[in-house]
Design an enzyme around this catalytic site. Sequence first.
Site, mmCIF file in Angstrom:
data_model
loop_
_atom_site.group_PDB
_atom_site.id
_atom_site.type_symbol
_atom_site.label_atom_id
_atom_site.label_comp_id
_atom_site.label_asym_id
_atom_site.label_seq_id
_atom_site.Cartn_x
_atom_site.Cartn_y
_atom_site.Cartn_z
ATOM 1 N N ASP A 327 51.616 36.719 30.810
ATOM 2 C CA ASP A 327 51.157 38.109 30.910
ATOM 3 C C ASP A 327 49.640 38.233 30.913
ATOM 4 O O ASP A 327 49.111 39.317 31.189
ATOM 5 C CB ASP A 327 51.726 38.944 29.762
ATOM 6 N N ARG A 358 51.802 40.650 40.483
ATOM 7 C CA ARG A 358 50.493 40.633 39.828
ATOM 8 C C ARG A 358 49.478 39.755 40.554
ATOM 9 O O ARG A 358 48.273 40.022 40.475
ATOM 10 C CB ARG A 358 50.652 40.207 38.363
#
Length: 450
Positions: A327, A358
């Site tokens: 993350d 992402r």
Amino acid sequence: MSGHAAPVPMISTAQGPLTGQAHVPGDKSISHRALILGALSVGETRITGLLEGEDVLDTGRAMRAFGAEVARDEDGTWHMHGVGVGGFAEPDGVIDCGNSGTGVRLIMGAMATSPITATFTGDASLNARPMARVTDPLAQFGACTYGRAGGRLPMTVVGAADPVPVRYTVPVPSAQVKSALLLAGLNAPGETVVIEAAATRDHTERMLAGFGAEIAVRDVAEGREITLTGRPELRPQDIVVPRDPSSAAFPVCAALIVPGSDVLVPNIGLNPTRAGLFYTLQDMGADLTFENMREEGGEPVADLRAKYSPDMHGIEVPPERAASMIDEYPVLSVVAANATGATVMRGVAELRVKESDRIAAMATGLRAAGVEVEDGPDWWIVHGCGAGNVPGGAQAASHLDHRIAMSFLVMGLASERPMRVDDGAPIATSFPVFEPLMTGLGADIRRSGA
């Protein structure tokens, strides 16, 4: 967090050093698991330090819908009166998990071996994310799922009336998949075995043991083998949630790239399956130290001190470290843009199926801000501009992804020109105090009508 909420444009601008203490919220991963296991125990579980972001609150509402009693005191202490393993009631309405991939996947696992039916939905971002990597192995327990094309939400899960234990090797390292299977295994007879080639965050294993489940972990030729004996009576616990290392990443990384900064981030969980970012930053030459190392609730904890580090250099991040910092790659890429040389990140295909793609989101925004980026299916390379040399001056799309929004706002604090994000509203899902916390340190982050 509604997928229909009005966008909140935000802007960040370079302005002086960041100083002081950053008291970040409780750990999101542990908060989700505490609520779910509290609901599956018999008796009252008390939780302090729970992250009260939208993702976790949605999980609390879901546990109430499945029959657990959930209450919050004025001092922030949460009380769970659980229904026991296999005791979930069938919910009356649709379970809305908002933006939380962790929440929906873990809850699906927890109910998949009970003879009940539940329908799950979420916001636009969550409803676009694939669920098959969880629902396919849950089918081996006997659960059935019916969703949209591509295995996407909204989705109805019909729990197994006569569940069977499963032995499953997780094809791609994922704490969400592993945890969903272990939670499903709680109400299956016999032993459920999950094997992962690379260790992922182990909060579920630690917490299951704390609640009294019989769980064993050992290294085998294939990797890491977790064996859970089904149908225990889970004992209620008093849980103190440590502060979230993923949230700590933002003030830490901001301090490293803003000249003159010195920031202390207290009480951060340093579980070895979560702390990869901090070791990576140290490898890059960051002035980042761990102070007051200790253990709380079975989890290692420390205070992090981050100081401005103008001489950081790019590195090749060890691929085996990816699971422990998955993350944090978006904000790491911001630090990499402010370092010299290339930072190479490999083995990160998981980033393509998070709240957004992402890699694509960060690569697009970084390029718009004048940073050279290369990327492929499971890798990307950021070519650093050096301290203080990131041009900035761009607007980045958050794609309903809280970590993308926060990463570009951190970037603007050290760029030559301000950075804008089109929508900062998703930040509330994981870090509801991000804006006041950062401005309290001296950051110029504000909402913008443009």
